[in-house]
Design a protein around this motif. Structure first.
Motif, PDB file in Angstrom:
ATOM      1  N   HIS A  48       0.827  -1.207   0.000  1.00 31.74           N
ATOM      2  CA  HIS A  48       0.000   0.000   0.000  1.00 31.74           C
ATOM      3  C   HIS A  48       0.859   1.254   0.000  1.00 31.74           C
ATOM      4  O   HIS A  48       0.525   2.260  -0.645  1.00 31.74           O
ATOM      5  N   CYS A  49       1.958   1.225   0.719  1.00 34.13           N
ATOM      6  CA  CYS A  49       2.795   2.419   0.878  1.00 34.13           C
ATOM      7  C   CYS A  49       3.802   2.617  -0.254  1.00 34.13           C
ATOM      8  O   CYS A  49       4.333   3.717  -0.406  1.00 34.13           O
ATOM      9  N   LEU A  50       4.057   1.571  -1.031  1.00 38.17           N
ATOM     10  CA  LEU A  50       5.185   1.629  -1.961  1.00 38.17           C
ATOM     11  C   LEU A  50       4.827   1.544  -3.441  1.00 38.17           C
ATOM     12  O   LEU A  50       5.562   2.056  -4.281  1.00 38.17           O
ATOM     13  N   ILE A  51       3.727   0.904  -3.772  1.00 36.80           N
ATOM     14  CA  ILE A  51       3.534   0.494  -5.157  1.00 36.80           C
ATOM     15  C   ILE A  51       2.256   1.070  -5.761  1.00 36.80           C
ATOM     16  O   ILE A  51       1.183   0.964  -5.162  1.00 36.80           O
ATOM     17  N   PRO A  52       2.349   1.698  -6.949  1.00 36.87           N
ATOM     18  CA  PRO A  52       1.125   2.021  -7.692  1.00 36.87           C
ATOM     19  C   PRO A  52       0.410   0.726  -8.056  1.00 36.87           C
ATOM     20  O   PRO A  52       1.056  -0.325  -8.154  1.00 36.87           O
ATOM     21  N   PRO A  53      -0.912   0.742  -8.200  1.00 42.98           N
ATOM     22  CA  PRO A  53      -1.776   1.907  -8.360  1.00 42.98           C
ATOM     23  C   PRO A  53      -2.343   2.493  -7.077  1.00 42.98           C
ATOM     24  O   PRO A  53      -3.371   3.171  -7.135  1.00 42.98           O
ATOM     25  N   HIS A  54      -1.735   2.249  -5.937  1.00 43.21           N
ATOM     26  CA  HIS A  54      -2.226   2.896  -4.718  1.00 43.21           C
ATOM     27  C   HIS A  54      -2.097   4.408  -4.872  1.00 43.21           C
ATOM     28  O   HIS A  54      -1.117   4.903  -5.449  1.00 43.21           O
ATOM     29  N   PRO A  55      -3.074   5.150  -4.367  1.00 42.81           N
ATOM     30  CA  PRO A  55      -3.176   6.576  -4.698  1.00 42.81           C
ATOM     31  C   PRO A  55      -1.979   7.414  -4.269  1.00 42.81           C
ATOM     32  O   PRO A  55      -1.573   8.329  -4.978  1.00 42.81           O
ATOM     33  N   GLY A  56      -1.412   7.119  -3.097  1.00 39.76           N
ATOM     34  CA  GLY A  56      -0.269   7.906  -2.635  1.00 39.76           C
ATOM     35  C   GLY A  56       0.911   7.772  -3.573  1.00 39.76           C
ATOM     36  O   GLY A  56       1.469   8.761  -4.058  1.00 39.76           O
ATOM     37  N   ALA A  57       1.294   6.527  -3.847  1.00 34.91           N
ATOM     38  CA  ALA A  57       2.439   6.280  -4.724  1.00 34.91           C
ATOM     39  C   ALA A  57       2.173   6.773  -6.140  1.00 34.91           C
ATOM     40  O   ALA A  57       3.061   7.338  -6.790  1.00 34.91           O
ATOM     41  N   THR A  58       0.953   6.581  -6.620  1.00 31.47           N
ATOM     42  CA  THR A  58       0.622   6.999  -7.982  1.00 31.47           C
ATOM     43  C   THR A  58       0.661   8.517  -8.121  1.00 31.47           C
ATOM     44  O   THR A  58       1.245   9.058  -9.076  1.00 31.47           O
ATOM     45  N   ALA A  59       0.041   9.221  -7.179  1.00 30.35           N
ATOM     46  CA  ALA A  59       0.029  10.688  -7.227  1.00 30.35           C
ATOM     47  C   ALA A  59       1.430  11.257  -7.056  1.00 30.35           C
ATOM     48  O   ALA A  59       1.830  12.199  -7.759  1.00 30.35           O
ATOM     49  N   ALA A  60       2.187  10.687  -6.132  1.00 31.44           N
ATOM     50  CA  ALA A  60       3.546  11.183  -5.898  1.00 31.44           C
ATOM     51  C   ALA A  60       4.436  10.951  -7.117  1.00 31.44           C
ATOM     52  O   ALA A  60       5.284  11.790  -7.444  1.00 31.44           O
ATOM     53  N   ALA A  61       4.240   9.805  -7.797  1.00 35.46           N
ATOM     54  CA  ALA A  61       5.012   9.542  -9.013  1.00 35.46           C
ATOM     55  C   ALA A  61       4.732  10.609 -10.069  1.00 35.46           C
ATOM     56  O   ALA A  61       5.634  11.033 -10.803  1.00 35.46           O
ATOM     57  N   GLY A  62       3.471  11.037 -10.164  1.00 31.35           N
ATOM     58  CA  GLY A  62       3.130  12.107 -11.098  1.00 31.35           C
ATOM     59  C   GLY A  62       3.788  13.422 -10.728  1.00 31.35           C
ATOM     60  O   GLY A  62       4.265  14.161 -11.604  1.00 31.35           O
ATOM     61  N   ILE A  63       3.829  13.728  -9.445  1.00 29.86           N
ATOM     62  CA  ILE A  63       4.447  14.978  -8.986  1.00 29.86           C
ATOM     63  C   ILE A  63       5.956  14.956  -9.222  1.00 29.86           C
ATOM     64  O   ILE A  63       6.541  15.934  -9.711  1.00 29.86           O
ATOM     65  N   ILE A  64       6.572  13.832  -8.887  1.00 34.03           N
ATOM     66  CA  ILE A  64       8.022  13.704  -9.027  1.00 34.03           C
ATOM     67  C   ILE A  64       8.428  13.503 -10.489  1.00 34.03           C
ATOM     68  O   ILE A  64       9.523  13.876 -10.902  1.00 34.03           O
TER      69      ILE A  64
END
Length: 441
Positions: A154-170
């Motif tokens: 949940h904390c590390l891998i897309p498609p979980h929202p945190g990781a997915t959104a952060a990947a877009g930002i970064i």
């Protein structure tokens, strides 16, 4: 408010909740509300206190309320029909009783790839409780083994929202993040599992909260294949939604939009509830109503406590402690420690791993070049460091903490002692793996 004062208030609030729930044995909802109210009085103008309390409660209720209710209906129905026992018998025949904890951990890890850890734990809790009873294993250990496996991905891998959104930002490559994230999540889940086993090594097996003692004849149970459908179909639908979002994005065709609708956790779990009702051999309106009533009675306290945790998280967020700590750390030259510590502080302070990693990404994004992480490999390492930090520490202001506690029938102090400390071990282990990867890539 200064950073020192903010951190002091946050730590004092956490300690007070622990004292009220574990030492004085005060109801968890009342403890969370009282501490949130006291903290709000200290940090907010009087006119903003009640709106902040309502917003924290309402936002959490809206995000998880229906999921908990439908998940509870599935769990109650699987339990009453003996479906959880059927699945437990099947898993134990494959693994043996001595490996029940490993079986549920592996199941949790695979299940956690496409869905929220909260949803996954709710759906699998009935199976976990039955496995606990059938294998005569300590239920705190079994609950933590499942929780850690779900939480690692949940904390590390897309498609979980945190990781997915952060990947877009970064600007990180999501495909690479999924592949390398698996390499980090596996040792994290294993570390949490081993820590939980060590922490509960002297504990005696306790009576499980499930197991359906009324079902005694294995021949009367539904088949394992039919029993697993209310769990499997929602997982498949949610996975389909995640894949559709990744493949099509905002320009999705009609069929993809329909898949996205079906894969919403609320709709997927509702479908799972309907499939669970099909396990009833003498289905009737009265029996269905009885199942719903029993599930709502079970889900009600869980939703209330979880929403109270949302209040506490919202008030802590209002202190501004996380943002101040982030501004301070961004001025240092600590390399990958910066995203890790930022996410760690934000997670501990406000409870949501998703919020922690997205907020950290927003802070770190403009600094990638100055920190030397502008290359694709650097962005990947930053993402994983943030994910590691967002694991720790899951405690009383995290809704997942209360889902684990209530759906497993364990005490909050046991969850703090075993699960919360496991999240520390998982976060540190993940970060150490990231440091090793930074040397290799």
């Amino acid at each position: 408010m200064s950073l020192t004062l903010g951190l002091t208030l946050v730590i004092a609030g956490i300690l007070l909740i622990i004292a009220l729930t574990s030492w004085l044995k005060i109801n968890s909802f009342l403890s969370l509300f009282l501490v949130s109210l006291l903290l709000a009085i200290v940090v907010l103008p009087f006119a903003d206190i009640v709106p902040a309390l309502k917003k924290g409660f309402g936002d959490t209720m809206g995000s998880i309320g229906l999921i908990i209710i439908f998940g509870a209906v599935i769990g109650v129905t699987l339990d009453k029909t003996g479906a959880t026992l059927s699945i437990a018998e099947f898993i134990l025949r494959l693994t043996g009783k001595n490996n029940a904890s490993r079986a549920i951990a592996i199941t949790g890890f695979i299940t956690g790839l496409p869905i929220f850890c909260d949803s996954g734990f709710i759906v699998l809790s009935g199976i976990n409780n039955s496995l606990t009873a059938k294998s005569n294993t300590n239920k705190v250990f079994m609950a933590t083994a499942l929780a850690c496996a779900l939480y690692s991905v949940h904390c590390l891998i897309p498609p979980h929202p945190g990781a997915t959104a952060a990947a877009g930002i970064i600007g990180a490559n999501i495909g690479n993040l999924v592949l390398v994230g698996m390499l980090v999540a596996l040792p994290a889940a294993a570390a949490g599992y081993l820590w939980a086993r060590w922490m509960t090594r002297k504990s005696k097996p306790a009576e499980s909260v499930s197991g359906n003692e009324n079902v005694n004849d294995i021949r009367t149970l539904p088949s394992p294949g039919k029993s697993i459908l209310p769990v499997l179909i929602p997982l498949v639908l949610i996975t389909g939604r995640s894949l559709s979002d990744i493949i099509f994005g905002s320009n999705a065709p009609a069929i993809a939009k329909f898949i996205t609708f079906l894969g919403d956790p609320v709709i997927a779990l509702f479908i799972g509830m309907v499939l669970a009702f099909m396990l009833l051999t003498d289905f009737s309106r009265k029996i269905a109503n009885d199942m719903l009533s029993a599930a709502i009675e079970k889900a009600g306290p869980i939703i209330i406590i979880t929403a109270a945790g949302g209040i506490f998280g919202a008030i802590i967020k209002a202190t501004g402690t996380g943002e101040q700590a982030g501004a301070f750390l961004s001025q240092t030259r600590l390399g990958l420690l910066i995203p890790f510590l930022l996410a760690f502080i934000l997670k501990t302070a406000q409870g949501s791993s998703t919020v922690a990693i997205i907020t950290t990404a927003s802070i770190i994004g403009p600094m990638l070049q100055s920190l030397g992480f502008e290359a694709e490999s650097g962005k990947l390492l930053v993402m994983l460091a943030m994910g590691a930090g967002s694991m720790m520490v899951s405690h009383a202001n995290d809704s997942y903490f209360w889902v684990i506690t209530n759906f497993s029938g364990i005490q909050a102090n046991d969850t703090l002692k075993v699960y919360s400390t496991s999240t520390i071990i998982m976060g540190v282990t993940s970060f150490l793996v990231v440091l090793i990867l930074s040397v290799i890539i």
